[in-house]
Scaffold this active site. Structure first.
Site, short mmCIF file in Angstrom:
data_model
loop_
_atom_site.label_atom_id
_atom_site.label_comp_id
_atom_site.label_asym_id
_atom_site.label_seq_id
_atom_site.Cartn_x
_atom_site.Cartn_y
_atom_site.Cartn_z
N GLY A 61 3.48 0.19 2.02
CA GLY A 61 2.29 -0.65 2.03
C GLY A 61 1.70 -0.80 0.64
NE ARG A 113 0.89 -0.13 -8.75
CZ ARG A 113 1.23 -0.35 -10.01
NH1 ARG A 113 0.36 -0.18 -10.97
NH2 ARG A 113 2.45 -0.76 -10.31
CE LYS A 156 2.22 -4.48 -9.34
NZ LYS A 156 3.53 -5.05 -9.75
CG ASP A 196 -4.52 5.96 -10.25
OD1 ASP A 196 -3.76 5.06 -9.84
OD2 ASP A 196 -4.56 6.32 -11.45
NE ARG A 201 2.63 -9.26 -7.00
CZ ARG A 201 3.26 -8.11 -6.77
NH1 ARG A 201 4.16 -7.67 -7.64
NH2 ARG A 201 2.99 -7.40 -5.69
NE ARG A 238 5.72 -6.12 -0.64
CZ ARG A 238 5.62 -5.95 -1.97
NH1 ARG A 238 6.69 -5.53 -2.65
NH2 ARG A 238 4.49 -6.16 -2.59
CG ASP A 267 9.57 -0.97 -1.42
OD1 ASP A 267 10.69 -0.43 -1.48
OD2 ASP A 267 8.69 -0.75 -2.27
CG ASN A 268 10.19 -3.19 -5.17
OD1 ASN A 268 9.03 -3.22 -4.76
ND2 ASN A 268 10.65 -2.21 -5.90
CG ASP A 322 6.90 -5.36 -6.36
OD1 ASP A 322 5.72 -5.51 -6.72
OD2 ASP A 322 7.23 -5.18 -5.18
#
Length: 472
Positions: free
Chosen positions: A86, A89, A109, A121, A172, A179, A244-245, A254
């Site tokens: 998921g 960030r 992003k 973070d 972005r 994906r 996932d990319n 990505d």
């Protein structure tokens, strides 16, 4: 508020199982580094002053009509399945339908923690943000499907990686952020209803002529096959081709430890985390097929008779290598002046690449030099090129026409790693001139720009960038 974004947020109208509502986390002192005015006009975004742009594209000010969410997905990372990833960030502000009639996502992003942050973070530091801005816009100018960069904002806050780094946020823009992993998460959970809903949504948004899950699979295959061939044609190495990319739209997405090759070698790897070379330049076609097989496995889970669909799905996946080879031949045929290249020309192309690898030839400059008659200068042993040139010239059609065609197929300028690193180092010190210069030059990659010739130069030994890194 004068900034207007004409949002129409179709993904946020899907059931809550697809995402988590998530507002961006405010930042201390946002400063607008770059705003892509051409892209903004395409999206129908009205002009605003720099201060307001900084507030909006840092996440401090939510524009009217936005429905901020973090999207759910899973994926295979270096071949190992992670059941829940998921947007850890990133926050999707919403979607617009541009002046060209195309629907696109607008995503922040580095916008802070989300329910999918997995201990991170949720932030990004300035280097990867500027790298993605430069490289994604360069890819667009090269004519390769890609996400794009709308804005870059410095946050005025530190981000801690190896040490304290200046924080930043990238805005972005993508045809969507669907994906392979978006399908995988629902298949793994046995959530057939969500999988069916997602399939219908993807078909409607991206491939309206596709019929059912297998039609979607074939459409994604075709888009990815074309994309991979285009990557190979400019010496691009994605670096993290995890599922996932892998965008089902067929866009490059990505830009983490990505890179463009300088010296050509088929086994080139840049990613610092790709220790086994899984995503090396020459492996990218095979990995694209592997990723498609994972999509096929997910899609058939929604069918009443999954076992009966295996044969059709297998046939679709097994056709992909041939499609990639055909697209590769078209791309590389054009690069050597053969727009009508046939399978009989494959040995000629492969022989050139072999000689380039053996003689430390720069990938971009060698192909660009073919039209000018000085490609041999790129080889440590120029006679290695001479041994290939005779057969090539015998195959060429009209040389004048071929030279012009080759200039349209072979860029003079790419985002060279050492120049990108120089740009980042300057930006960390507050100097954004190299960043803006790179963007301006790379916006015209096929144009002869003699005053910018230094950006064509390969790195000196002490400038070589041996590894690139993720921004997390």
């Amino acid at each position: 508020m004068t900034l207007h974004i004409p949002f129409d947020n179709s993904y946020a109208r899907l059931p809550p199982a697809f995402y988590s509502a998530q507002a961006p986390s405010p930042v201390r002192a946002p400063h607008l580094v770059a705003f892509n005015q051409d892209l903004a006009r395409l999206l129908g975004i009205a002009e605003a002053d720099r201060k307001e742009l900084a507030q909006v594209f840092s996440g401090n000010l939510l524009p009217e009509g936005a429905t901020p969410i973090a999207q759910l997905y899973s994926g295979h990372q270096f071949g190992q399945y992670n059941p829940q990833l998921g947007d850890g960030r990133a926050v999707l502000l919403g979607e617009t339908v541009g002046r060209d009639g195309q629907r696109r996502d607008i995503q922040l992003k580095g916008a802070g923690r989300t329910p999918y942050s997995r201990g991170g973070d949720g932030r990004a530091w300035l280097g990867p943000v500027l790298r993605e801005y430069v490289v994604s816009e360069a890819m667009h100018a090269l004519g390769i499907p890609t996400t794009r960069a709308l804005a870059a904002v410095a946050t005025g806050e530190p981000v801690y990686r190896e040490g304290a780094m200046p924080g930043a946020i990238l805005t972005r823009v993508a045809a969507s952020h669907l994906r392979v992993g978006t399908f995988q998460v629902f298949a793994a959970r046995g959530d057939r209803n969500s999988l069916k809903r997602l399939t219908d949504y993807a078909i409607s948004r991206h491939f309206p002529d596709a019929e059912g899950p297998m039609g979607l699979l074939a459409a994604v295959r075709d888009a990815q096959a074309r994309l991979i061939a285009q990557w190979m044609g400019v010496g691009f190495i994605h670096g993290v081709m995890n599922t996932d990319n892998c965008a089902i739209s067929g866009e490059t997405i990505d830009y983490g430890p990505c890179a463009f090759m300088d010296v050509f070698h088929p086994d080139t790897v840049f990613s610092s985390i790709d220790r086994m070379g899984r995503y090396a330049y020459s492996n990218q076609p095979d990995i694209a097929v592997w990723n498609l097989a994972q999509l096929a496995t997910a899609l058939i889970q929604q069918l009443d008779d999954p076992a009966g669909a295996v044969e059709e799905a297998t046939e679709i996946v097994h056709a992909m290598p041939g499609l990639i080879r055909s697209a590769w031949l078209s791309v590389f045929g054009a690069k050597i002046g053969l727009p009508d290249a046939t399978p009989q020309d494959v040995p000629l192309i492969e022989d050139l690449l072999r000689r380039m690898a053996e003689n430390q030839a720069d990938f971009t400059n060698t192909f660009r030099a073919l039209a000018r008659g000085d490609a041999r200068d790129q080889f440590t042993d120029p006679t290695a090129f001479d041994g290939w040139e005779t057969g090539w010239r015998a195959r060429l059609p009209d040389e004048g026409q071929a030279a012009a065609a080759m200039d349209r197929a072979n860029p003079a300028f790419i985002p060279r790693n050492h120049r990108v690193e120089e740009m980042i180092a300057a930006a960390v010190q507050g100097d954004y001139a190299p960043f803006h210069r790179l963007n301006a030059v790379l916006a015209r990659p096929y144009a002869t720009q003699p005053e910018q010739a230094d950006l064509m130069r390969p790195p000196k030994p002490d400038e070589v960038v041996a590894a690139t890194f993720c921004g997390t």
